[in-house]
Motif scaffolding. Structure first.
Motif, mmCIF file in Angstrom:
data_model
loop_
_atom_site.group_PDB
_atom_site.id
_atom_site.type_symbol
_atom_site.label_atom_id
_atom_site.label_comp_id
_atom_site.label_asym_id
_atom_site.label_seq_id
_atom_site.Cartn_x
_atom_site.Cartn_y
_atom_site.Cartn_z
ATOM 1 N N LYS A 82 -3.013 -7.459 9.911
ATOM 2 C CA LYS A 82 -2.626 -7.264 8.352
ATOM 3 C C LYS A 82 -1.744 -8.472 8.043
ATOM 4 O O LYS A 82 -1.892 -8.871 6.835
ATOM 5 C CB LYS A 82 -1.794 -6.192 8.610
ATOM 6 N N SER A 123 6.944 -4.608 -1.262
ATOM 7 C CA SER A 123 6.707 -4.238 0.253
ATOM 8 C C SER A 123 8.145 -3.507 0.456
ATOM 9 O O SER A 123 8.312 -2.692 1.232
ATOM 10 C CB SER A 123 6.529 -5.531 0.930
ATOM 11 N N SER A 126 8.473 -0.077 -0.686
ATOM 12 C CA SER A 126 7.771 1.138 0.190
ATOM 13 C C SER A 126 8.363 1.076 1.466
ATOM 14 O O SER A 126 8.208 2.181 2.038
ATOM 15 C CB SER A 126 6.322 0.421 0.564
ATOM 16 N N ASP A 134 1.811 1.065 3.838
ATOM 17 C CA ASP A 134 1.492 -0.186 4.785
ATOM 18 C C ASP A 134 2.452 -1.136 3.979
ATOM 19 O O ASP A 134 1.817 -1.442 2.625
ATOM 20 C CB ASP A 134 0.400 -0.682 5.187
ATOM 21 N N LYS A 135 3.121 -1.942 4.585
ATOM 22 C CA LYS A 135 3.933 -2.982 3.640
ATOM 23 C C LYS A 135 2.786 -3.890 3.226
ATOM 24 O O LYS A 135 3.309 -4.779 2.303
ATOM 25 C CB LYS A 135 5.162 -3.443 4.394
ATOM 26 N N ASP A 136 1.743 -4.359 4.063
ATOM 27 C CA ASP A 136 1.235 -5.317 3.729
ATOM 28 C C ASP A 136 0.399 -5.166 2.575
ATOM 29 O O ASP A 136 -0.032 -5.947 1.774
ATOM 30 C CB ASP A 136 0.202 -5.924 4.836
#
Length: 284
Positions: A82, A123, A126, A134-136
């Motif tokens: 990721k 990001s 979140s 997902d932060k990515d």
């Protein structure tokens, strides 16, 4: 109305911003649960510029690798797929977004800084609000929201005087003027570009609706996160363009994310820290 001219450009792939085929293939491979690390490393290594960037950024303070990284495969094994996907997309985005948009009253450095900050703020939101994203995914969703401006900017000159005159007393969001003069908003052009690049539907949907998240059909929560991030960065004065602060925070997005007034104050306070933390990416 410049719509006919915009249509001609949008139908001619050679006149649109392009992205490395490696990026598209990497995104395709990463959508499969059984992605093979060696195959992924081989694919990334087909593009020397992306390979060099992956190795350089993997060793940067921003990504905090636990040991020196010498190859793409080592990056994948150490940082994870990721994170490497994020690096690949940042590299591709820099090649497209690092250019002056004089018609939008944006210099290259401003556009690139704003794009990265929207990605990073998305990001952070979140994670802070524990939204289960997902932060990515939040990061990459926020990165390319403004890419449609790259295309529309070339059509400003013939209508600039009329557009500026109307803008003085215009009370609606600036994308309404984009639609009137060019037949498209920059979000609609971004949607076309990301589809052309075979990006996943979630990313396409965010680009298409980040300024009107209530219209999101794929992931309204993700779109709402990017919406809030983008408005906060503009209101902070970073990357503010000819449209100014014409787009208000969406009540739908605030409700969807659970973001409070106190949260917004907190996010504003930390924007300088976010920018400082992005130094490696800003100067790549």
């Amino acid at each position: 109305m410049e719509k006919d001219k915009v249509d001609l450009v949008l139908k001619d792939i050679t006149k649109l911003p392009s992205i490395s085929s490696v990026v598209t293939k990497v995104l395709e491979k990463l959508q499969k649960p059984d992605v093979n690390i060696t195959d992924l490393a081989t694919e990334i290594s087909k593009d020397p510029a992306i390979t060099a960037s992956v190795i350089k950024l993997s060793n940067s303070a921003y990504y905090r690798a636990s040991k020196p990284i010498r190859t793409v495969q080592e990056a994948l094994m150490t940082l994870g797929t990721k994170t490497v996907k994020e690096i690949v997309l940042v590299t591709a985005a820099k090649g497209i977004l690092a250019q002056d948009l004089n018609q939008y009253q944006l210099e290259a450095a401003q556009l690139w800084t704003a794009s990265l900050l929207v990605a990073e703020m998305s990001s952070k939101i979140s994670i802070h609000k524990k939204l289960g994203l997902d932060k990515d995914l939040a990061f990459t969703s926020g990165l390319l929201c403004s890419v449609g401006k790259i295309v529309l900017a070339q059509f400003f000159q013939p209508v600039m005087n009329d557009l500026r005159a109307e803008l003085k007393d215009f009370k609606e969001p600036f994308p309404v003027l984009e639609k009137k003069y060019f037949g498209y908003t920059h979000m609609e052009v971004s949607e076309i570009l990301l589809k052309q690049w075979n990006f996943p539907n979630e990313l396409v949907d965010v680009a298409a609706h980040y300024l009107n998240p209530e219209a999101s059909q794929v992931n309204p929560l993700l779109t709402s996160v990017v919406h809030v991030a983008s408005i906060l960065i503009v209101v902070s004065g970073i990357g503010i363009d000819i449209g100014g602060e014409s787009v208000p925070l969406s009540p739908f997005a605030l409700q969807k994310t659970g973001i409070t007034d106190l949260d917004i104050q907190n996010y504003f306070t930390h924007i300088p820290d976010l920018q400082a933390g992005l130094a490696d990416l800003l100067n790549m």
